[in-house]
Design a protein around this motif. Structure first.
Motif, mmCIF file in Angstrom:
data_model
loop_
_atom_site.group_PDB
_atom_site.id
_atom_site.type_symbol
_atom_site.label_atom_id
_atom_site.label_comp_id
_atom_site.label_asym_id
_atom_site.label_seq_id
_atom_site.Cartn_x
_atom_site.Cartn_y
_atom_site.Cartn_z
ATOM 1 N N SER A 37 -6.563 8.643 -9.294
ATOM 2 C CA SER A 37 -6.671 7.802 -10.498
ATOM 3 C C SER A 37 -5.327 7.498 -11.165
ATOM 4 O O SER A 37 -5.284 7.213 -12.363
ATOM 5 C CB SER A 37 -7.625 8.422 -11.521
ATOM 6 N N ALA A 38 -4.238 7.550 -10.417
ATOM 7 C CA ALA A 38 -2.950 7.091 -10.948
ATOM 8 C C ALA A 38 -3.015 5.566 -11.065
ATOM 9 O O ALA A 38 -3.690 4.904 -10.277
ATOM 10 C CB ALA A 38 -1.808 7.501 -10.025
ATOM 11 N N SER A 39 -2.327 5.019 -12.044
ATOM 12 C CA SER A 39 -2.321 3.565 -12.251
ATOM 13 C C SER A 39 -1.148 2.923 -11.525
ATOM 14 O O SER A 39 -0.018 3.387 -11.645
ATOM 15 C CB SER A 39 -2.202 3.251 -13.744
ATOM 16 N N VAL A 40 -1.434 1.865 -10.789
ATOM 17 C CA VAL A 40 -0.404 1.068 -10.133
ATOM 18 C C VAL A 40 -0.577 -0.348 -10.667
ATOM 19 O O VAL A 40 -1.595 -0.994 -10.409
ATOM 20 C CB VAL A 40 -0.548 1.100 -8.601
ATOM 21 N N ILE A 41 0.394 -0.820 -11.443
ATOM 22 C CA ILE A 41 0.283 -2.098 -12.134
ATOM 23 C C ILE A 41 1.483 -2.975 -11.780
ATOM 24 O O ILE A 41 2.608 -2.492 -11.692
ATOM 25 C CB ILE A 41 0.240 -1.874 -13.658
ATOM 26 N N ILE A 42 1.226 -4.270 -11.591
ATOM 27 C CA ILE A 42 2.302 -5.232 -11.401
ATOM 28 C C ILE A 42 2.805 -5.594 -12.793
ATOM 29 O O ILE A 42 2.036 -6.103 -13.620
ATOM 30 C CB ILE A 42 1.825 -6.477 -10.641
ATOM 31 N N LYS A 43 4.088 -5.292 -13.065
ATOM 32 C CA LYS A 43 4.671 -5.551 -14.381
ATOM 33 C C LYS A 43 4.558 -7.029 -14.739
ATOM 34 O O LYS A 43 4.658 -7.888 -13.868
ATOM 35 C CB LYS A 43 6.153 -5.161 -14.415
ATOM 36 N N ASN A 44 4.349 -7.283 -16.028
ATOM 37 C CA ASN A 44 4.242 -8.633 -16.582
ATOM 38 C C ASN A 44 3.087 -9.430 -15.984
ATOM 39 O O ASN A 44 3.189 -10.640 -15.787
ATOM 40 C CB ASN A 44 5.561 -9.405 -16.425
ATOM 41 N N SER A 45 2.000 -8.728 -15.649
ATOM 42 C CA SER A 45 0.797 -9.398 -15.150
ATOM 43 C C SER A 45 -0.422 -8.601 -15.602
ATOM 44 O O SER A 45 -0.287 -7.560 -16.236
ATOM 45 C CB SER A 45 0.820 -9.499 -13.619
ATOM 46 N N THR A 46 -1.570 -9.084 -15.236
ATOM 47 C CA THR A 46 -2.815 -8.376 -15.543
ATOM 48 C C THR A 46 -3.389 -7.710 -14.301
ATOM 49 O O THR A 46 -4.524 -7.255 -14.321
ATOM 50 C CB THR A 46 -3.858 -9.348 -16.130
ATOM 51 N N PHE A 80 -3.415 3.631 -2.541
ATOM 52 C CA PHE A 80 -3.683 2.359 -3.190
ATOM 53 C C PHE A 80 -3.293 1.219 -2.270
ATOM 54 O O PHE A 80 -2.532 1.390 -1.316
ATOM 55 C CB PHE A 80 -2.911 2.238 -4.515
ATOM 56 N N LYS A 81 -3.845 0.041 -2.561
ATOM 57 C CA LYS A 81 -3.489 -1.188 -1.852
ATOM 58 C C LYS A 81 -3.645 -2.318 -2.858
ATOM 59 O O LYS A 81 -4.691 -2.454 -3.485
ATOM 60 C CB LYS A 81 -4.404 -1.411 -0.647
ATOM 61 N N ILE A 82 -2.582 -3.112 -3.036
ATOM 62 C CA ILE A 82 -2.587 -4.187 -4.029
ATOM 63 C C ILE A 82 -1.862 -5.401 -3.462
ATOM 64 O O ILE A 82 -0.928 -5.253 -2.669
ATOM 65 C CB ILE A 82 -1.945 -3.700 -5.353
ATOM 66 N N GLU A 83 -2.318 -6.580 -3.844
ATOM 67 C CA GLU A 83 -1.668 -7.826 -3.439
ATOM 68 C C GLU A 83 -0.592 -8.159 -4.468
ATOM 69 O O GLU A 83 -0.854 -8.145 -5.669
ATOM 70 C CB GLU A 83 -2.687 -8.959 -3.358
ATOM 71 N N ALA A 84 0.612 -8.446 -4.007
ATOM 72 C CA ALA A 84 1.731 -8.746 -4.899
ATOM 73 C C ALA A 84 2.575 -9.848 -4.279
ATOM 74 O O ALA A 84 2.379 -10.225 -3.129
ATOM 75 C CB ALA A 84 2.578 -7.497 -5.120
ATOM 76 N N SER A 120 0.844 -1.188 0.000
ATOM 77 C CA SER A 120 0.000 0.000 0.000
ATOM 78 C C SER A 120 0.881 1.240 0.000
ATOM 79 O O SER A 120 2.051 1.179 0.362
ATOM 80 C CB SER A 120 -0.929 0.013 1.212
ATOM 81 N N GLY A 121 0.306 2.337 -0.434
ATOM 82 C CA GLY A 121 1.070 3.570 -0.472
ATOM 83 C C GLY A 121 0.237 4.719 -0.983
ATOM 84 O O GLY A 121 -0.971 4.588 -1.194
ATOM 85 N N THR A 122 0.878 5.841 -1.190
ATOM 86 C CA THR A 122 0.230 7.049 -1.701
ATOM 87 C C THR A 122 1.062 7.591 -2.853
ATOM 88 O O THR A 122 2.272 7.719 -2.742
ATOM 89 C CB THR A 122 0.128 8.125 -0.589
ATOM 90 N N VAL A 123 0.379 7.901 -3.958
ATOM 91 C CA VAL A 123 1.045 8.479 -5.119
ATOM 92 C C VAL A 123 0.824 9.980 -5.069
ATOM 93 O O VAL A 123 -0.307 10.455 -5.034
ATOM 94 C CB VAL A 123 0.481 7.892 -6.438
ATOM 95 N N THR A 124 1.930 10.729 -5.013
ATOM 96 C CA THR A 124 1.838 12.189 -4.915
ATOM 97 C C THR A 124 2.830 12.868 -5.849
ATOM 98 O O THR A 124 3.801 12.259 -6.283
ATOM 99 C CB THR A 124 2.147 12.679 -3.479
ATOM 100 N N ASN A 125 2.571 14.127 -6.126
ATOM 101 C CA ASN A 125 3.518 15.011 -6.801
ATOM 102 C C ASN A 125 3.873 16.045 -5.755
ATOM 103 O O ASN A 125 3.078 16.937 -5.476
ATOM 104 C CB ASN A 125 2.893 15.655 -8.027
ATOM 105 N N ASP A 126 5.038 15.923 -5.162
ATOM 106 C CA ASP A 126 5.430 16.707 -3.989
ATOM 107 C C ASP A 126 4.438 16.399 -2.875
ATOM 108 O O ASP A 126 4.480 15.335 -2.325
ATOM 109 C CB ASP A 126 5.518 18.198 -4.311
ATOM 110 N N SER A 127 3.511 17.284 -2.559
ATOM 111 C CA SER A 127 2.549 17.014 -1.489
ATOM 112 C C SER A 127 1.115 16.899 -2.015
ATOM 113 O O SER A 127 0.179 16.785 -1.238
ATOM 114 C CB SER A 127 2.620 18.127 -0.440
#
Length: 79
Positions: free
Chosen positions: A36-45, A56-60, A24-31
């Motif tokens: 709606s930023a995309s967080v994708i596990i590479k080479n997967s769907t 966001f929170k994703i299982e990896a 899990s984490g937070t996507v920011t530009n400075d603060s």
């Protein structure tokens, strides 16, 4: 024979589940949080979009490469 196969499938599923971690984490530009930023596990769907707070929170699986992208920004990758 059917019982043995079912047990094997159940044990295999348990091992796969234990290997996954919750990231899990937070996507920011400075603060400023990026909604709606995309967080994708590479080479997967598997992927997810951030919420209104940029969270966001994703299982990896440990060692997976996460790609984070947002329109107008250079994509970044994290292990």
């Amino acid at each position: 024979m059917k019982k043995m196969t079912l047990l094997f499938v159940t044990l295999s599923f348990t091992l796969v589940t234990m290997a996954q971690i919750s990231v899990s984490g937070t996507v920011t530009n400075d603060s400023i949080p990026l909604e709606s930023a995309s967080v994708i596990i590479k080479n997967s769907t598997h992927g997810i979009a951030t919420n209104s707070k940029g969270e966001f929170k994703i299982e990896a699986i440990k060692g997976d490469l996460l790609s984070v992208s947002y329109l107008g920004y250079k994509p970044q990758e994290f292990v």
